[in-house]
Scaffold this active site. Structure first.
Site, PDB file in Angstrom:
ATOM      1  N   SER A 122      21.559 -16.172 -20.178  1.00 27.05           N
ATOM      2  CA  SER A 122      21.065 -15.076 -19.269  1.00 27.05           C
ATOM      3  C   SER A 122      22.323 -15.012 -18.294  1.00 27.05           C
ATOM      4  O   SER A 122      22.615 -14.231 -18.664  1.00 27.05           O
ATOM      5  CB  SER A 122      20.484 -16.921 -19.265  1.00 27.05           C
ATOM      6  OG  SER A 122      19.812 -16.776 -17.107  1.00 27.05           O
ATOM      7  N   ASP A 180       9.652 -16.144 -23.785  1.00 28.93           N
ATOM      8  CA  ASP A 180      10.549 -15.796 -22.561  1.00 28.93           C
ATOM      9  C   ASP A 180       9.725 -14.955 -21.306  1.00 28.93           C
ATOM     10  O   ASP A 180       8.984 -14.422 -21.557  1.00 28.93           O
ATOM     11  CB  ASP A 180      11.516 -15.679 -22.429  1.00 28.93           C
ATOM     12  CG  ASP A 180      12.815 -14.970 -21.280  1.00 28.93           C
ATOM     13  OD1 ASP A 180      12.167 -16.058 -19.945  1.00 28.93           O
ATOM     14  OD2 ASP A 180      14.029 -14.567 -20.848  1.00 28.93           O
ATOM     15  N   HIS A 212      12.906 -18.888 -22.540  1.00 25.31           N
ATOM     16  CA  HIS A 212      14.407 -18.587 -22.151  1.00 25.31           C
ATOM     17  C   HIS A 212      15.174 -20.012 -22.429  1.00 25.31           C
ATOM     18  O   HIS A 212      15.581 -20.694 -21.807  1.00 25.31           O
ATOM     19  CB  HIS A 212      13.889 -18.577 -20.564  1.00 25.31           C
ATOM     20  CG  HIS A 212      15.145 -18.307 -20.064  1.00 25.31           C
ATOM     21  ND1 HIS A 212      15.679 -16.863 -20.057  1.00 25.31           N
ATOM     22  CD2 HIS A 212      17.332 -18.599 -19.165  1.00 25.31           C
ATOM     23  CE1 HIS A 212      16.477 -16.523 -19.693  1.00 25.31           C
ATOM     24  NE2 HIS A 212      16.964 -17.303 -18.862  1.00 25.31           N
TER      25      HIS A 212
END
Length: 235
Positions: A122, A180, A212
């Site tokens: 991320s 996601d 995610h």
């Protein structure tokens, strides 16, 4: 200039002679210890190697604008979570210096940069891309999991300028789950395409049904790619 802040970190030491290093950066709000525990739970076998040291730094807590200024362990600030807004360069540049000190510690320990990989999950993946494209293009590779760069990122600009000058760039390994947020998956795929156009050798893997998060198939692919970039040295 003030000395760069020393980051807290945890590390997985190699079982044999240390000849390569990975710096693995967590996502926003996490810690190095948290990411290490997540990897250990997901990756089978564990992301550990006979010859590679895996380092999990922790970002210092700072006010984070998307959380209305509440403190969070983030690598940099964002004006908002959007691909189209400007990057918060003051915080990104400061963290490039801080993480650069971690890289230099590995160099002093005898590991050349072409035996290092920088990556992250991320926000950690975006931070890794800034480090690799802007300040440390001589690393062996960079990986970004569930990550994206802003559309006009200075990391993209730096890669393009280096490619035009005939300089080498690290290979990119990028992954994203299809479950996601659809916008985030598209931003990740677009980032890989833009970096490839800028001059990086880039591969993008989509994982059906993945949100995610990390997954075992993703970590297996990552592990295999790491070993192609950082094989054991011949005795």
């Amino acid at each position: 200039m003030a000395a760069a802040q020393r980051l807290q970190r945890c590390a997985v030491s190699p079982t044999g002679k240390h000849s390569a290093s990975i710096i693995f950066l967590h996502g926003s709000g996490d810690t190095g210890q948290g990411l290490r525990a997540w990897v250990r739970d997901v990756a089978v076998p564990d992301l550990a190697f006979p010859h590679i040291r895996v380092i999990y730094p922790t970002a210092p807590a700072r006010p984070y604008t998307p959380m209305r200024g509440a403190p969070s362990t983030v690598w940099f600030d964002r004006y908002k979570i959007s691909r189209d807004c400007p990057e918060h360069l003051e915080s990104i540049n400061a963290m490039c210096s801080t993480l650069g000190a971690v890289i230099e510690e590995e160099v002093k320990a005898g590991v050349p940069k072409d035996r290092m990989i920088i990556g992250g999950f991320s926000m950690g993946g975006a931070m890794a891309l800034h480090l690799a494209c802007r300040d440390h293009p001589d690393v062996a590779g960079v990986f970004a999991l569930s990550s994206f760069l802003n559309k006009d990122s200075v990391a993209l600009q730096a890669a393009e300028e280096r490619a035009r000058a005939g300089g080498s760039l690290p290979e990119l390994f990028q992954c994203h789950g299809t479950n996601d947020d659809l916008v985030l998956h598209q931003w990740g795929e677009d980032t890989a395409a833009l970096l490839k156009r800028a001059g990086l050798v880039a591969t993008f893997h989509s994982f059906p049904g993945l949100y995610h998060q990390l997954s075992r198939p993703e970590m297996e692919k990552l592990r295999s790619w790491i070993l192609t970039k950082l094989p054991p040295l011949s005795k």
